[in-house]
Design a protein around this motif. Sequence first.
Motif, PDB file in Angstrom:
ATOM      1  N   ASP A 400       0.903  -1.374   0.080  1.00 23.57           N
ATOM      2  CA  ASP A 400       0.088   0.098  -0.033  1.00 23.57           C
ATOM      3  C   ASP A 400       0.881   1.163   0.052  1.00 23.57           C
ATOM      4  O   ASP A 400       2.123   1.088  -0.156  1.00 23.57           O
ATOM      5  CB  ASP A 400      -0.919  -0.051   1.099  1.00 23.57           C
ATOM      6  CG  ASP A 400      -0.285  -0.057   2.430  1.00 23.57           C
ATOM      7  OD1 ASP A 400       1.036   0.459   2.631  1.00 23.57           O
ATOM      8  OD2 ASP A 400      -0.767  -0.524   3.750  1.00 23.57           O
ATOM      9  N   SER A 401       0.132   2.456   0.040  1.00 23.03           N
ATOM     10  CA  SER A 401       1.023   3.708  -0.229  1.00 23.03           C
ATOM     11  C   SER A 401       1.955   3.836   1.192  1.00 23.03           C
ATOM     12  O   SER A 401       2.985   4.534   1.015  1.00 23.03           O
ATOM     13  CB  SER A 401      -0.114   4.760   0.003  1.00 23.03           C
ATOM     14  OG  SER A 401      -0.795   4.715   1.326  1.00 23.03           O
ATOM     15  N   GLY A 415      -9.723   4.308  -4.960  1.00 21.71           N
ATOM     16  CA  GLY A 415      -8.724   5.428  -4.834  1.00 21.71           C
ATOM     17  C   GLY A 415      -7.510   4.972  -4.367  1.00 21.71           C
ATOM     18  O   GLY A 415      -6.606   6.129  -4.308  1.00 21.71           O
ATOM     19  N   ASP A 416      -7.184   3.888  -3.608  1.00 24.86           N
ATOM     20  CA  ASP A 416      -6.022   3.717  -2.885  1.00 24.86           C
ATOM     21  C   ASP A 416      -5.060   3.306  -4.110  1.00 24.86           C
ATOM     22  O   ASP A 416      -5.173   2.889  -5.317  1.00 24.86           O
ATOM     23  CB  ASP A 416      -5.944   2.380  -2.098  1.00 24.86           C
ATOM     24  CG  ASP A 416      -6.860   2.655  -0.656  1.00 24.86           C
ATOM     25  OD1 ASP A 416      -6.932   3.960  -0.433  1.00 24.86           O
ATOM     26  OD2 ASP A 416      -7.105   1.761  -0.136  1.00 24.86           O
ATOM     27  N   VAL A 417      -3.937   3.955  -3.729  1.00 20.47           N
ATOM     28  CA  VAL A 417      -2.683   3.534  -4.728  1.00 20.47           C
ATOM     29  C   VAL A 417      -2.090   2.438  -4.089  1.00 20.47           C
ATOM     30  O   VAL A 417      -1.543   2.423  -3.051  1.00 20.47           O
ATOM     31  CB  VAL A 417      -1.731   4.952  -4.780  1.00 20.47           C
ATOM     32  CG1 VAL A 417      -0.617   4.685  -5.675  1.00 20.47           C
ATOM     33  CG2 VAL A 417      -2.498   6.412  -5.254  1.00 20.47           C
ATOM     34  N   VAL A 418      -1.623   1.564  -5.038  1.00 18.18           N
ATOM     35  CA  VAL A 418      -0.794   0.321  -4.670  1.00 18.18           C
ATOM     36  C   VAL A 418       0.277   0.136  -5.580  1.00 18.18           C
ATOM     37  O   VAL A 418       0.108   0.774  -6.589  1.00 18.18           O
ATOM     38  CB  VAL A 418      -1.734  -0.762  -4.685  1.00 18.18           C
ATOM     39  CG1 VAL A 418      -2.733  -0.842  -3.633  1.00 18.18           C
ATOM     40  CG2 VAL A 418      -2.071  -1.197  -6.044  1.00 18.18           C
ATOM     41  N   SER A 429      -0.632   1.481  -9.357  1.00 17.70           N
ATOM     42  CA  SER A 429      -1.913   1.290  -9.652  1.00 17.70           C
ATOM     43  C   SER A 429      -2.907   1.961  -8.741  1.00 17.70           C
ATOM     44  O   SER A 429      -2.470   2.087  -7.552  1.00 17.70           O
ATOM     45  CB  SER A 429      -2.297  -0.052  -9.847  1.00 17.70           C
ATOM     46  OG  SER A 429      -1.338  -0.883 -10.604  1.00 17.70           O
ATOM     47  N   VAL A 430      -4.107   2.366  -9.379  1.00 17.94           N
ATOM     48  CA  VAL A 430      -4.955   2.905  -8.643  1.00 17.94           C
ATOM     49  C   VAL A 430      -6.329   2.137  -8.449  1.00 17.94           C
ATOM     50  O   VAL A 430      -6.733   1.481  -9.512  1.00 17.94           O
ATOM     51  CB  VAL A 430      -5.499   4.396  -9.354  1.00 17.94           C
ATOM     52  CG1 VAL A 430      -6.703   5.034  -8.419  1.00 17.94           C
ATOM     53  CG2 VAL A 430      -4.336   5.219  -9.408  1.00 17.94           C
TER      54      VAL A 430
END
Length: 432
Positions: A400-401, A415-418, A429-430
């Motif tokens: 994760d971020s 919406g989380d950026v991984v 990726s989003v």
Amino acid sequence: MEPEIRSFSVKKFLTSIKNKLEDTPNVWVHGVITQITEKGNMVYMSIADFNEGDVKPEATLPLSCYAGRFAIIKSKAENCPTPFKIKEQLKVCFLVKADVYIPFGKLQGNILDIDPVYTLGELAVTRAAILKRLALEGLLDKNKNLELADIPLQVGLITGEKTAAFKDFTTRLAASPFKFSVTTEYARMQGNETEASVIAAMEKLLQNKELDVICIVRGGGSKTDLNYFDSEALCRAVANCPIPVFTGIGHEIDKSLLDEVAYQSCITPTDCAKRLVERATESWNRMVEAAKEISDQARNMLVENRRTLASYGSSLQQKVSSRLLQEKTLFAKFSTSLQKDVQFIVKNEVNRIDRNEEGLRQGSRKILDLEKTRFELFQAKVNSADPQNVIAKGYTLTLDSNGKFIRNANQLKAGDVVTTRFKDGTVESVVR
């Protein structure tokens, strides 16, 4: 017809009676003397009869005597084989002539002579009665049965003041080699006051609890003076005295009743003191003999003990020497045995150390090899668990971020950026 009654004057009447009495023969009258008074050239006296046990006289007769005649009567009494003094409370028998003393109208008797045999008999009876009473009550030996101190140095003295008896007694004690301590109480040693005076002196002396003995002494004098020491009250006081009583009364062989009840009767004051000195001397000699006997026995015992100790010492020395020899032999044996045992133990320990040294050398090599093998196994496991190696096999890692591993989908939301890590790079990726 009645005879005519004549009238007389008092003086004439008494004179008539006196004249009639002139014809009365002289008679012997006996009784107890209740009073004696010497006045001028006359001696006045009263004698009375008493019922036994009653102190009130049944009948009393006043007597008178010219001083010159009375002196003859006294001399007659005092020169008897057993002399006595004419005194109150004495039973007497007088030759009496009846008379009337006209000025007082008093009937009286004139003393003409005395019968000493009657009085001596009464004195003997009285003395025997007192002696019997004292004997029946166990008082004759009561004081004699007391224990006298071996060396009676604390002495109570009863005697007349400034008398030869006092000087003779104290001089004899002072001349002895012993330090006597004399406590003196003075008393009347003759006359009617003797009884009360001596008893009072004894009571004062008994207040001193340190006294060993009481001595009652008086010097020589008239034989009649001994009568005062036949007092029953005085005899009882001496008999009941809690400490021994010595008497040294007069120079006569005859004994008074007081001598009968005393612990020790002596013939003179000097003899009384002499008996005390003899008692102290005898005790001192016994003590000296006892000390000498103890000394001799102790000396003999020391000699015997020295012999016994010498014998014991010689025996002990032999036993000690024998024991020391035995101990030396045993010590030599133990020393030899111990030396061999020590050599054996040292040799065994040296061999054990050599074995342990070899075992330690070989064992340490084996341990190192074993630990090296274990290390290689751990290293292989670590390498196989390295993520880089996992990725190299075609796997990826998703973070994760924050750089944390994502193992489940529910950890993400839209919406989380991984970041996905591959073998040759990473891709961001989003999540939709």
